[in-house]
Write an enzyme that holds these catalytic residues in place. Structure first.
Site, mmCIF file in Angstrom:
data_model
loop_
_atom_site.group_PDB
_atom_site.id
_atom_site.type_symbol
_atom_site.label_atom_id
_atom_site.label_comp_id
_atom_site.label_asym_id
_atom_site.label_seq_id
_atom_site.Cartn_x
_atom_site.Cartn_y
_atom_site.Cartn_z
ATOM 1 N N LYS A 113 0.848 -1.204 0.000
ATOM 2 C CA LYS A 113 0.000 0.000 0.000
ATOM 3 C C LYS A 113 0.876 1.243 0.000
ATOM 4 O O LYS A 113 2.069 1.170 0.315
ATOM 5 C CB LYS A 113 -0.902 -0.025 1.224
ATOM 6 C CG LYS A 113 -0.141 -0.042 2.550
ATOM 7 C CD LYS A 113 -1.064 -0.325 3.730
ATOM 8 C CE LYS A 113 -0.272 -0.327 5.025
ATOM 9 N NZ LYS A 113 -1.039 -0.804 6.167
ATOM 10 N N TYR A 127 15.026 32.066 3.017
ATOM 11 C CA TYR A 127 13.848 32.863 3.360
ATOM 12 C C TYR A 127 13.867 33.364 4.803
ATOM 13 O O TYR A 127 14.334 32.668 5.700
ATOM 14 C CB TYR A 127 12.575 32.025 3.186
ATOM 15 C CG TYR A 127 12.137 31.863 1.757
ATOM 16 C CD1 TYR A 127 11.864 32.973 0.961
ATOM 17 C CD2 TYR A 127 11.971 30.605 1.211
ATOM 18 C CE1 TYR A 127 11.438 32.815 -0.355
ATOM 19 C CE2 TYR A 127 11.547 30.427 -0.097
ATOM 20 C CZ TYR A 127 11.291 31.542 -0.879
ATOM 21 O OH TYR A 127 10.874 31.379 -2.164
ATOM 22 N N MET A 159 10.522 25.169 -1.112
ATOM 23 C CA MET A 159 9.633 24.214 -1.763
ATOM 24 C C MET A 159 10.418 23.172 -2.583
ATOM 25 O O MET A 159 10.164 21.974 -2.493
ATOM 26 C CB MET A 159 8.641 24.947 -2.663
ATOM 27 C CG MET A 159 7.573 24.050 -3.244
ATOM 28 S SD MET A 159 6.502 24.903 -4.395
ATOM 29 C CE MET A 159 5.570 25.967 -3.317
HETATM 30 C C1 LIG Z 1 -0.322 -1.532 7.084
HETATM 31 C C2 LIG Z 1 -0.919 -2.711 7.670
HETATM 32 C C3 LIG Z 1 -0.116 -3.804 8.093
HETATM 33 C C4 LIG Z 1 1.378 -3.787 8.084
HETATM 34 O O1 LIG Z 1 1.865 -3.104 9.218
HETATM 35 P P1 LIG Z 1 3.431 -2.971 9.500
HETATM 36 O O2 LIG Z 1 3.517 -2.373 10.831
HETATM 37 O O3 LIG Z 1 3.974 -2.073 8.436
HETATM 38 O O4 LIG Z 1 3.989 -4.323 9.423
HETATM 39 C C5 LIG Z 1 -0.762 -4.943 8.532
HETATM 40 N N1 LIG Z 1 -2.104 -5.013 8.593
HETATM 41 C C6 LIG Z 1 -2.902 -3.975 8.243
HETATM 42 C C7 LIG Z 1 -4.369 -4.119 8.346
HETATM 43 C C8 LIG Z 1 -2.330 -2.786 7.774
HETATM 44 O O5 LIG Z 1 -3.115 -1.785 7.423
#
Ligand SMILES: *Cc1c(COP(=O)(O)O)cnc(C)c1O
Length: 821
Positions: free
Chosen positions: A492, A716, A765
């Site tokens: 993800k 800045y 930026m």
């Molecule tokens: C992101 C996620 C994980 C993985 O978590 P880590 O701490 O990165 O290992 C596992 N289960 C769910 C439901 C997640 O959203």
């Protein structure tokens, strides 16, 4: 040894089924790397996670006829013209075969082990000895229980010196490597703390490594290293030593002086009391140490000091990487600047072929003459042509006299040029479109000019992603699993910033059971790019159900509202038995069914046929923190109970899972059927915040350097105040790239040539300014924002956040560059 199948069967003590006679040239353990089916002997290895026997039908289909197996196929009659060599343990047989092969050679064989520098020492030895001697060496870093036998197998009649690496991850492994390599010359590079998990102490580790050298004629090591020296004294065997020392004049190789210049280091030494010197084009301590090991080997093999000096001055850094870059005109470039020999060509072509699966791009190979292989050029290019054909190369661009004179052997679309310049002058390069291009040339052809020409240049800030490190991390966690436990890998948020396609492809190649993304669009993008592994959608949107059905993306279902909507959509589309994953809330209080809702959920699921529960899971709220241990234990037991209730209502198996990375590390008993690996894959241990193997390196380059007077300010709001006259460098990365503004004003630093350069003033930026007053650097030099020597966790600690946030903040405009080491 004739390498006939009969003699091999004898060598490994196998029971042979089948009568066809073939000569075996290639050994194969990974079915994906098949190059020459007819002359290949496949070893069906069983590992914790996989079983090579599964690939026999496919390999047979592709022309392989010779197999080493533990179990004969049940449908043996299907393989009428094949040979099966049956043994108890195919891995042991592979090692045994390599052992027998090794015994035929009386040449010097150098065994290299140690914590760091093995591959570089091996390659530099090769550079120092060539072309006087034909050297056979391990490809890349093939140094494992499987890699070593495959490497030793490469020795042939031409070999005059062998150089092989040995790497171990557990105590007791060295003996089998020793008996395969049988080194006559031993090098222990050094002992560090890396990969220490299974070692009792550094001393044990050192003793284990030294056991490689039991029967050596000579041992080379750093006598100034107390640990190593004391272990050498303690070890039982007595071999001749070429210990080198900077302090002990009694040592056979005494290093009188090391003088570092701006770009070169001069080393003055006395060998058996004769003074001499050499210079290398490096100034870092590791390179100097590596060169001393190589010096000792060259002296022992009686290479004259003048020749050593001449070659040392030209040794080159080892680019052991296959780099993948975006090219112009929708091309993908695979750069392999590694030495051109047949074994490394095979590996690179294999990589190209896998990388192109599902891309629909043409495969193009740009290849120079292969120098110093010690083979006749007719034989060599016949093999090259065959490899190219087997690996599906569509277009060949050959550079050099030798390959040009072998042009008739190639039957793809082909172009030949005498020199790299002639190729650059032609229009062939401009006409490359929508192709995967492997660029592979011997050094003297300076192919970096070609890749420079073809590379798409955008922003000078890149995120380098080391796919080998990713795989090592994957295996680190896999080794913690009980046999049969499945794994979901979280990709993800663009694989925690690393880029989802390349990461997903690598994970799929390593056969993880599930990939998980946040939303359906991430999943469909992976499918369109050719990912076929199962994909789980963690936050399915109701508007995307159709996409999920079309691309077989399996949603997480956490409420009746979304369950009912999904069932309606599925019924409308005529979809049945669509796999879903039931999320239970056990204390995180984010998403999920309540435990009390189970009876109603079971009832609802039973009354329909549109969807079917494939897994049931929950998420731990505090697995990375010891203070929540009792809460975590309660979450796990609640999950156990509720998931059992769901399973009891169905006759098919429903996979159960609750552990994330920290959970895998800390609650091994709660693996159930599957685990979900996230952050650990990307190199960070969420419990300790220590790094495993670093995967992502954010780097940029210096755009401009200026002197700024003490009384002036930088950036800045005139925030950057100086305590002295300073040198200030501007780098093309800002908060829009993900460089958090809170790191500015001296709160953090980046690395320039290995030294700390603090951020000065406000981060802008697109640009930031850093103080390089005390650093030897120039415009164009590279700058590390985070990476190997500056872990991402250092930045997240400064920012008071977690590494997840820093990794996922690197914005899309930062180009991702992938490589394998
Ligand atoms: C992101 C996620 C994980 C993985 O978590 P880590 O701490 O990165 O290992 C596992 N289960 C769910 C439901 C997640 O959203």
């Amino acid at each position: 040894m004739s390498n006939s199948i009969e003699s091999i069967a004898k060598a490994i003590g196998a029971r042979r089924t089948g009568t066809c006679e073939t000569r075996i040239d290639w050994l194969l353990t990974d079915s994906r790397s098949l190059g020459f089916p007819e002359e290949t002997l496949f070893f069906a290895l069983k590992t914790k996670r996989n079983d090579g026997h599964k690939y026999i039908p496919e390999l047979y289909e592709r022309g392989v006829r010779n197999f080493v197996v533990a179990d004969l196929p049940i449908d043996l009659e299907r393989y009428a013209d094949a040979n099966f060599l049956q043994v108890r343990d195919p891995l042991k047989a592979l090692q045994q075969l390599a052992r027998e092969h090794r015994k035929q050679f009386q040449v010097p064989v150098i065994g290299v082990t140690g914590s760091n520098g093995k591959t570089i020492v091996k390659e530099w030895i090769y550079q120092l000895l060539s072309p006087d001697k034909v050297v056979t060496r391990s490809p890349r870093s093939y140094n494992s229980q499987i890699g070593v036998p495959l490497s030793v197998w490469l020795m042939n009649e031409q070999t005059q010196v062998g150089v092989f690496e040995a790497g171990i991850s557990e105590m007791g492994e060295m003996e089998s490597l020793r008996s395969i390599i049988l080194p006559t010359i031993g090098i222990l590079t050094n002992i560090g703390g890396a990969h220490q998990e299974n070692f009792f102490s550094l001393q044990d580790k050192c003793m284990e490594k030294l056991s490689l050298f039991k029967d050596c004629d000579v041992l080379i090591y750093d006598a100034d290293d107390e640990l190593i020296s004391s272990c050498v004294q303690r070890s039982l065997f007595s071999v001749r030593e070429i210990a080198w020392s900077k302090v002990d004049t009694e040592c056979p190789l005494f290093i009188e002086a090391i003088e570092k210049g701006v770009k070169h280091t001069t080393v003055k030494y006395r060998y058996l009391n004769l003074p001499s010197e050499y210079a290398i084009p490096f100034i870092d301590d590791a390179s100097i140490e590596n060169s001393l090991h190589c010096l000792a080997v060259a002296l022992y093999l009686m290479i004259p000091p003048s020749k050593i000096a001449e070659r040392m001055s030209r040794i080159e850094p080892i680019a052991m990487r296959l780099e993948v870059k975006e090219g112009k005109n929708d091309c993908i470039l695979i750069n392999d600047s590694y030495n051109s020999d047949l074994a490394s060509l095979d590996i690179a072509l294999d990589f190209m072929q896998r990388r192109s699966e599902g891309e629909g791009k043409k495969r193009t190979l740009i290849l120079s003459d292969m120098l110093e292989t010690g083979q006749s050029s007719r034989m060599l290019y016949r093999q090259v042509a065959e490899l190219a054909r087997n690996r599906g190369v569509n277009k060949l661009i050959g550079v050099g006299e030798e390959i040009r004179s072998a042009m008739n052997m190639f039957n793809a679309e082909k172009y030949f040029f005498q020199t790299t310049e002639k190729l650059q002058e032609s229009t062939v390069l401009q006409r490359l479109r929508d192709e995967i291009i492997l660029i592979k040339g011997a050094r003297s052809f300076h192919f970096e000019d070609i890749s420079d020409l073809l590379e798409l240049k955008v922003h000078e800030t890149i995120l380098e992603v080391n796919l080998s490190a990713l795989v090592d991390n994957l295996n680190y966690y896999r080794n913690k699993l009980k046999p049969g436990t499945k794994m979901v890998c979280m990709v993800k948020a663009s694989a925690y910033g690393a880029g989802s396609y390349e990461v997903a492809k690598t994970l799929q190649d390593h056969r993880v059971d599930y990939l998980a993304v946040a939303v359906a669009d991430e999943g469909s993008a992976l499918r369109k790019a050719g990912i076929t592994a199962s994909i789980l959608i963690m936050n399915p949107e109701m508007t995307a159900f159709k996409t999920m059905f079309d691309y077989k993306l399996e949603p997480e279902i956490y409420s009746f509202y979304i369950l009912n909507a999904l069932i309606r959509a599925a019924e409308k589309e005529g979809v049945t038995n669509f796999p879903i994953h039931i999320k239970i809330n056990t204390g995180m209080n984010r998403l999920g069914f309540e435990p009390t809702e189970m009876p109603q959920l079971i009832e609802r699921l039973k009354r329909q046929a549109a969807v079917i529960p494939r897994s049931v899971f929950s998420h731990l709220a505090g697995s990375d923190s010891a203070q929540f241990d009792s809460f975590t234990v309660r979450q796990i037991s609640l999950f156990e109970q509720v998931s059992e209730e769901l399973q009891a209502a169905f006759s098919h198996k429903i996979l159960r899972h609750i552990l994330n990375t920290a959970g895998i590390e800390r609650y091994g008993h709660a693996q159930f059927d599957m685990v979900r690996l996230g952050l650990g894959l990307y190199g960070v241990d969420p419990f300790t915040n220590n790094m495993l193997r670093n995967v992502s390196t954010l780097k940029t380059t210096i755009l401009q350097i200026r002197r700024v007077k003490k009384e002036d300010t930088v950036g800045y709001s005139r925030k950057g105040r100086l305590e002295r006259d300073s040198r200030i460098a501007a780098i093309p990365i800002g908060y829009a790239d993900g460089l958090d503004r809170h790191l500015g004003n001296g709160n953090a630093y980046c690395l320039v040539n290995g030294k700390k350069a603090p951020y000065v003033g406000n981060i802008c930026m697109d640009v930031a300014m850093i103080d390089v007053t005390d650093i030897d650097c120039k415009e164009g030099d590279s700058v590390i924002i985070f990476g190997d020597d500056l872990p991402v966790t250092a930045l997240s600690a400064t920012l008071g956040t977690i590494p997840y946030e820093v990794l996922t903040s690197v914005s899309d405009r930062v180009k991702r560059v992938y490589y394998q080491d």
